[in-house]
Design an enzyme around this catalytic site. Structure first.
Site, short mmCIF file in Angstrom:
data_model
loop_
_atom_site.label_atom_id
_atom_site.label_comp_id
_atom_site.label_asym_id
_atom_site.label_seq_id
_atom_site.Cartn_x
_atom_site.Cartn_y
_atom_site.Cartn_z
N GLN A 143 31.16 23.50 -7.07
CA GLN A 143 31.93 23.28 -8.29
C GLN A 143 32.08 21.87 -8.21
O GLN A 143 33.13 21.33 -7.45
CB GLN A 143 33.21 24.00 -8.20
CG GLN A 143 33.96 23.64 -9.76
CD GLN A 143 35.35 24.33 -9.55
OE1 GLN A 143 35.96 24.49 -8.41
NE2 GLN A 143 35.92 24.91 -10.36
N GLY A 144 31.66 21.07 -9.39
CA GLY A 144 31.97 19.67 -9.16
C GLY A 144 33.11 19.43 -10.54
O GLY A 144 32.73 19.00 -11.47
N TYR A 145 34.46 19.57 -10.09
CA TYR A 145 35.32 19.38 -11.09
C TYR A 145 36.32 18.22 -10.89
O TYR A 145 36.52 17.17 -11.47
CB TYR A 145 36.37 20.54 -11.46
CG TYR A 145 35.54 21.62 -12.09
CD1 TYR A 145 34.38 21.60 -12.53
CD2 TYR A 145 36.45 22.79 -12.63
CE1 TYR A 145 33.74 22.72 -13.50
CE2 TYR A 145 35.66 23.66 -13.45
CZ TYR A 145 34.62 23.85 -14.02
OH TYR A 145 34.06 24.81 -14.60
N SER A 146 37.06 18.18 -9.64
CA SER A 146 37.83 17.44 -9.18
C SER A 146 37.35 16.23 -8.94
O SER A 146 36.28 16.00 -8.48
CB SER A 146 38.79 17.96 -7.87
OG SER A 146 39.23 19.09 -8.08
N SER B 293 33.96 22.27 -2.58
CA SER B 293 33.83 23.05 -1.14
C SER B 293 32.08 23.34 -1.25
O SER B 293 31.75 24.19 -2.30
CB SER B 293 34.35 24.47 -1.67
OG SER B 293 35.84 24.09 -1.64
N GLU C 109 38.22 41.10 -12.19
CA GLU C 109 39.56 41.46 -11.49
C GLU C 109 40.04 40.63 -11.14
O GLU C 109 39.72 39.71 -10.35
CB GLU C 109 39.04 42.58 -10.55
CG GLU C 109 40.17 43.38 -9.77
CD GLU C 109 40.61 42.77 -8.53
OE1 GLU C 109 41.82 42.31 -8.40
OE2 GLU C 109 39.64 42.69 -7.66
N GLU D 38 53.27 23.81 -7.24
CA GLU D 38 54.18 23.18 -8.29
C GLU D 38 53.51 23.60 -9.76
O GLU D 38 54.38 23.77 -10.46
CB GLU D 38 54.21 21.54 -8.30
CG GLU D 38 55.03 21.20 -7.04
CD GLU D 38 54.18 21.19 -5.80
OE1 GLU D 38 52.93 21.56 -5.56
OE2 GLU D 38 54.83 21.21 -4.60
C1 LIG Z 1 40.47 23.87 0.32
C2 LIG Z 1 40.43 23.48 -1.07
C3 LIG Z 1 39.10 23.62 -1.83
C4 LIG Z 1 38.79 23.03 -2.94
N1 LIG Z 1 37.47 23.24 -3.58
C5 LIG Z 1 37.50 22.83 -4.71
C6 LIG Z 1 36.11 22.70 -5.39
O1 LIG Z 1 35.15 23.28 -4.89
N2 LIG Z 1 35.81 21.92 -6.55
C7 LIG Z 1 36.78 21.11 -6.99
O2 LIG Z 1 36.37 20.71 -8.41
N3 LIG Z 1 38.08 21.05 -6.51
C8 LIG Z 1 38.18 21.66 -5.17
N4 LIG Z 1 39.55 21.47 -4.76
C9 LIG Z 1 40.44 20.43 -5.51
C10 LIG Z 1 41.73 21.11 -5.99
O3 LIG Z 1 41.31 21.97 -7.12
C11 LIG Z 1 42.92 19.97 -6.40
O4 LIG Z 1 43.12 19.66 -4.81
C12 LIG Z 1 44.05 20.58 -6.89
O5 LIG Z 1 43.87 20.75 -8.23
C13 LIG Z 1 45.02 19.51 -6.72
O6 LIG Z 1 44.56 18.31 -7.39
P1 LIG Z 1 45.17 16.95 -6.50
O7 LIG Z 1 44.51 17.31 -5.16
O8 LIG Z 1 44.13 15.84 -7.11
O9 LIG Z 1 46.47 16.96 -6.54
P2 LIG Z 1 47.26 16.02 -7.64
O10 LIG Z 1 47.05 16.75 -8.74
O11 LIG Z 1 47.21 14.70 -7.53
O12 LIG Z 1 48.70 16.51 -6.94
C14 LIG Z 1 49.67 15.80 -6.07
C15 LIG Z 1 50.97 16.42 -6.22
O13 LIG Z 1 51.44 16.44 -7.19
C16 LIG Z 1 52.01 17.60 -7.81
N5 LIG Z 1 51.93 17.85 -9.38
C17 LIG Z 1 50.81 17.42 -9.92
N6 LIG Z 1 51.22 17.48 -11.39
C18 LIG Z 1 52.22 18.02 -11.27
C19 LIG Z 1 53.09 18.62 -12.58
N7 LIG Z 1 52.51 18.42 -13.97
N8 LIG Z 1 54.36 18.96 -12.15
C20 LIG Z 1 54.85 18.92 -10.93
N9 LIG Z 1 54.13 18.71 -9.92
C21 LIG Z 1 52.73 18.00 -9.98
C22 LIG Z 1 50.99 18.43 -7.08
O14 LIG Z 1 51.55 19.88 -7.13
C23 LIG Z 1 50.78 17.77 -5.67
O15 LIG Z 1 51.99 18.22 -4.94
C24 LIG Z 1 39.80 21.98 -3.46
C25 LIG Z 1 41.16 21.96 -2.85
C26 LIG Z 1 41.36 22.62 -1.72
C27 LIG Z 1 42.68 22.10 -0.95
#
Ligand SMILES: Cc1cc2nc3c(=O)[nH]c(=O)nc-3n(C[C@H](O)[C@H](O)[C@H](O)COP(=O)(O)OP(=O)(O)OC[C@H]3O[C@@H](n4cnc5c(N)ncnc54)[C@H](O)[C@@H]3O)c2cc1C
Length: 397
Positions: free
Chosen positions: A132-135, A167, A250, A381
């Site tokens: 998945q290429g989202y983040s 991932s 589910e 959060e």
């Molecule tokens: C093990 C693992 C596997 C993953 N696999 C994939 C994958 O296959 N494909 C993919 O696309 N992504 C993947 N991800 C990414 C994952 O979706 C993101 O890490 C996640 O959505 C958080 O985004 P971020 O890391 O940019 O943190 P940020 O969004 O930058 O958040 C940083 C901090 O700010 C807080 N924060 C942000 N917004 C708010 C708000 N509105 N209110 C309160 N607090 C807030 C967060 O809770 C966090 O503590 C993976 C992540 C992990 C850890």
């Protein structure tokens, strides 16, 4: 709530259990494929794994919630729950990863006939692995801020940008990604979903190694990567709305709750044996016993959350903040369990492998990898925000 199976459910459970007990090869229980698929498993175990995959595939049990016409089993959420519960109880490996859970259902609902024919059979047979290429570095919780661009050039899109935390991307054959196709539109409305063959020129994959030393996720750079327009799913600029779609899936995550209970049981067994043999340096203090009792209760609470969600789904309701409550509690309980486990195994916790690794290093690894549990699939959060606003009706901040 009545936790007992109805006679039909009991018969279905017996059928699933009989297949697992008869066909799951010895020594395969507990094998975790993660998101990387079979490539994650040592070479010598793969024939057994393939044998087990065929048992599931022949019954449509790789994609249990997909309609039968697409190679699934067409199970109801209630049947999926029982299936997942039995698979987790037996620690039986499952297949299909993101292909089965995420992109397959989107293609079934929104894919072109050509996309369905090309991709769905290879997902249910386990031939291809998806990622998945989202983040992106600047777009995680606020995913709609993503900046990777896809610019139309004739019958191709040209992609430039960066994805992160993908991932299993290093093992994947295909990626489903979100890219910005209209930079001038409001941010949710200028995004499209594209299917990208990972062998396309211009993709650079860099590994990201987690603190347990595992190569689970990656970052990718796209430098003029060309994707045929026919690989776009759904309409241009409507990609944001596709991701939210699921088949009748589910959502209780019963498997994860049973996994927690297995770990608690393993720790209790370990503590009993260690205290009987006077094993040093394990120290079963009164505090630690109390902590183990707490963790046992929490594992049962996680299971009750799972029951709540499936009971909603069986009544045709869509879990919303209830799913956030379950995810939040489960991921934090997982971290607390890892911490209690580390206190229990004490200095053995320093060994992840080898003769001194308690419980084959599983607790030490869990201690390091569970840190990500409260980030992946929506941070704690964000889950709390959902509970506060949608569950409690509090105003958005
Ligand atoms: C093990 C693992 C596997 C993953 N696999 C994939 C994958 O296959 N494909 C993919 O696309 N992504 C993947 N991800 C990414 C994952 O979706 C993101 O890490 C996640 O959505 C958080 O985004 P971020 O890391 O940019 O943190 P940020 O969004 O930058 O958040 C940083 C901090 O700010 C807080 N924060 C942000 N917004 C708010 C708000 N509105 N209110 C309160 N607090 C807030 C967060 O809770 C966090 O503590 C993976 C992540 C992990 C850890």
């Amino acid at each position: 709530m009545d936790f007992r199976d109805t006679p039909e459910e009991a018969a279905f459970r017996a059928q699933v259990r009989a297949v697992i007990e008869e066909h799951l090869p010895k020594g395969l229980a507990g094998t975790d494929l993660g998101f990387g698929g079979e490539g994650e498993v040592p070479e010598e175990r793969r024939p057994l794994l393939q044998q087990w995959r065929k048992v599931l595939m022949d019954r449509g049990w790789i994609a249990t919630h997909w309609p039968k016409e697409y190679g699934g089993a067409g199970m109801t959420p209630g049947e999926q729950f029982i299936f997942n519960e039995e698979m987790a109880e037996h620690r039986a490996p499952t297949f299909g990863g993101m292909g089965v859970q995420m992109i397959g259902p989107i293609l079934i609902l929104y894919g072109s006939d050509e996309q369905k024919q090309e991709h769905l059979p290879k997902i249910t047979s386990g031939e291809v692995t998806w990622c998945q290429g989202y983040s992106e570095p600047g777009a995680g919780s606020d995913l709609a801020s993503l900046q990777t661009r896809a610019v139309r050039d004739g019958d191709e899109y040209v992609i430039n940008g960066q994805k992160i935390w993908s991932s299993g991307a290093h093992r994947a054959d295909w990626m489903f990604l979100l890219a910005r196709t209209d930079p001038d539109a409001p941010k949710h409305r200028g995004i499209s979903m594209l299917l990208l063959d990972m062998k396309t020129p211009g993709i650079t994959i860099q590994p990201l190694i987690n603190m347990a030393g595992e190569h689970g996720f990656n970052q990718e750079y796209f430098d003029n990567v060309r994707v045929p327009v026919k690989n776009r799913v759904g309409e241009e600029n409507r990609g944001w709305y596709l991701g939210a779609t699921l088949l009748d899936f589910e959502r209780s995550n019963i498997g994860a709750s049973i996994g927690l209970r297995h770990t608690v049981n393993d720790l209790v067994r370990f503590a009993r044996e260690a205290s009987r043999s006077g094993s040093v340096p394990v120290r079963l203090t009164a505090n630690l016993k109390a902590e183990l009792a707490e963790r046992t209760i929490e594992a049962d609470i996680v299971k009750l959350f799972a029951y709540r969600i499936i009971s909603m789904q069986k009544r045709g309701l869509v879990p919303n903040y209830e799913a956030s409550m379950a995810k939040l509690f489960r991921s934090e309980a997982q971290q607390r369990l890892a911490q209690t486990g580390m206190k229990l195994i004490n200095l053995y916790g320093n060994a992840v492998a080898g003769r001194y690794a308690a419980l084959r290093g599983r607790i030490s690894t869990m201690y390091m990898t569970s840190v990500a549990a409260t980030i992946a699939a929506g941070t704690s959060e964000i889950q709390r925000n959902v509970i506060a606003t949608r569950g409690l009706g509090l105003p958005r901040g």
